[in-house]
Write a protein that holds these residues in place. Structure first.
Motif, PDB file in Angstrom:
ATOM      1  N   MET A   1      -9.367 -11.103  -1.691  1.00 32.95           N
ATOM      2  CA  MET A   1      -8.786  -9.906  -2.251  1.00 32.95           C
ATOM      3  C   MET A   1      -7.707  -9.417  -1.304  1.00 32.95           C
ATOM      4  O   MET A   1      -7.897  -9.395  -0.093  1.00 32.95           O
ATOM      5  N   LYS A   2      -6.582  -9.020  -1.867  1.00 32.83           N
ATOM      6  CA  LYS A   2      -5.450  -8.579  -1.071  1.00 32.83           C
ATOM      7  C   LYS A   2      -5.100  -7.132  -1.437  1.00 32.83           C
ATOM      8  O   LYS A   2      -4.925  -6.810  -2.605  1.00 32.83           O
ATOM      9  N   ILE A   3      -5.006  -6.278  -0.415  1.00 28.69           N
ATOM     10  CA  ILE A   3      -4.753  -4.848  -0.604  1.00 28.69           C
ATOM     11  C   ILE A   3      -3.410  -4.477   0.010  1.00 28.69           C
ATOM     12  O   ILE A   3      -3.079  -4.917   1.110  1.00 28.69           O
ATOM     13  N   ASP A  62       6.647  -7.210  -3.224  1.00 28.93           N
ATOM     14  CA  ASP A  62       6.341  -7.289  -4.649  1.00 28.93           C
ATOM     15  C   ASP A  62       4.867  -6.924  -4.809  1.00 28.93           C
ATOM     16  O   ASP A  62       3.982  -7.678  -4.402  1.00 28.93           O
ATOM     17  N   LEU A  63       4.602  -5.772  -5.374  1.00 29.92           N
ATOM     18  CA  LEU A  63       3.226  -5.280  -5.459  1.00 29.92           C
ATOM     19  C   LEU A  63       2.381  -6.050  -6.460  1.00 29.92           C
ATOM     20  O   LEU A  63       1.156  -5.930  -6.446  1.00 29.92           O
ATOM     21  N   SER A  64       2.991  -6.855  -7.288  1.00 33.32           N
ATOM     22  CA  SER A  64       2.199  -7.659  -8.222  1.00 33.32           C
ATOM     23  C   SER A  64       1.430  -8.760  -7.495  1.00 33.32           C
ATOM     24  O   SER A  64       0.547  -9.382  -8.082  1.00 33.32           O
ATOM     25  N   ASP A  65       1.734  -8.985  -6.218  1.00 38.01           N
ATOM     26  CA  ASP A  65       1.006  -9.968  -5.409  1.00 38.01           C
ATOM     27  C   ASP A  65      -0.343  -9.438  -4.910  1.00 38.01           C
ATOM     28  O   ASP A  65      -1.103 -10.182  -4.308  1.00 38.01           O
ATOM     29  N   TYR A  66      -0.618  -8.170  -5.137  1.00 36.97           N
ATOM     30  CA  TYR A  66      -1.823  -7.538  -4.594  1.00 36.97           C
ATOM     31  C   TYR A  66      -2.859  -7.276  -5.690  1.00 36.97           C
ATOM     32  O   TYR A  66      -2.510  -7.012  -6.834  1.00 36.97           O
ATOM     33  N   ASP A  67      -4.123  -7.315  -5.282  1.00 40.78           N
ATOM     34  CA  ASP A  67      -5.216  -7.006  -6.188  1.00 40.78           C
ATOM     35  C   ASP A  67      -5.486  -5.503  -6.258  1.00 40.78           C
ATOM     36  O   ASP A  67      -5.989  -5.005  -7.263  1.00 40.78           O
ATOM     37  N   MET A  68      -5.181  -4.792  -5.178  1.00 38.14           N
ATOM     38  CA  MET A  68      -5.384  -3.348  -5.131  1.00 38.14           C
ATOM     39  C   MET A  68      -4.225  -2.710  -4.380  1.00 38.14           C
ATOM     40  O   MET A  68      -3.781  -3.246  -3.358  1.00 38.14           O
ATOM     41  N   ILE A  69      -3.754  -1.583  -4.876  1.00 36.55           N
ATOM     42  CA  ILE A  69      -2.684  -0.823  -4.228  1.00 36.55           C
ATOM     43  C   ILE A  69      -3.242   0.557  -3.906  1.00 36.55           C
ATOM     44  O   ILE A  69      -3.763   1.238  -4.788  1.00 36.55           O
ATOM     45  N   VAL A  70      -3.134   0.944  -2.635  1.00 37.02           N
ATOM     46  CA  VAL A  70      -3.688   2.220  -2.186  1.00 37.02           C
ATOM     47  C   VAL A  70      -2.548   3.119  -1.726  1.00 37.02           C
ATOM     48  O   VAL A  70      -1.785   2.763  -0.829  1.00 37.02           O
ATOM     49  N   VAL A  71      -2.435   4.272  -2.374  1.00 33.34           N
ATOM     50  CA  VAL A  71      -1.486   5.303  -1.952  1.00 33.34           C
ATOM     51  C   VAL A  71      -2.314   6.553  -1.712  1.00 33.34           C
ATOM     52  O   VAL A  71      -2.874   7.108  -2.655  1.00 33.34           O
ATOM     53  N   THR A  72      -2.427   6.953  -0.463  1.00 34.84           N
ATOM     54  CA  THR A  72      -3.172   8.182  -0.178  1.00 34.84           C
ATOM     55  C   THR A  72      -2.260   9.372  -0.440  1.00 34.84           C
ATOM     56  O   THR A  72      -1.075   9.220  -0.691  1.00 34.84           O
TER      57      THR A  72
END
Length: 87
Positions: A1-3, A62-72
């Motif tokens: 998993m990539k974040i 490219d954020l489509s390469d990630y499984d989860m995107i975290v923006v606090t």
């Protein structure tokens, strides 16, 4: 998993660390060894609300390469914006 952790100027580091630390523990304690993450921003470094500089891993990835995107926490105003595109 990539974040992807999205960081930005004026971030409150407590908000970021409060999420980052337990996720980091999932990997370091051996529960999910294939867990990886990148610190991402629109430039090579950001400064928190007290001026502490953080060097990021990726600039506008490219954020489509990630499984989860975290923006606090986000304070939306004229000074802050993220210019990302997800296809």
């Amino acid at each position: 998993m990539k974040i992807a952790y999205i960081l930005f100027d004026e971030i409150t580091l407590l908000d970021f660390i409060g999420f980052y630390d337990p996720i980091k523990n999932i990997k370091t304690k051996g529960y999910m060894e294939n867990l990886n993450w990148d610190l991402c921003a629109t430039k090579k470094s950001i400064k928190d609300s007290f001026g502490l500089e953080i060097i990021v891993d990726k600039i506008k990835p490219d954020l489509s390469d990630y499984d989860m995107i975290v923006v606090t926490w986000w304070i939306w105003d004229k000074r802050t914006s993220i210019q990302y595109r997800v296809h």
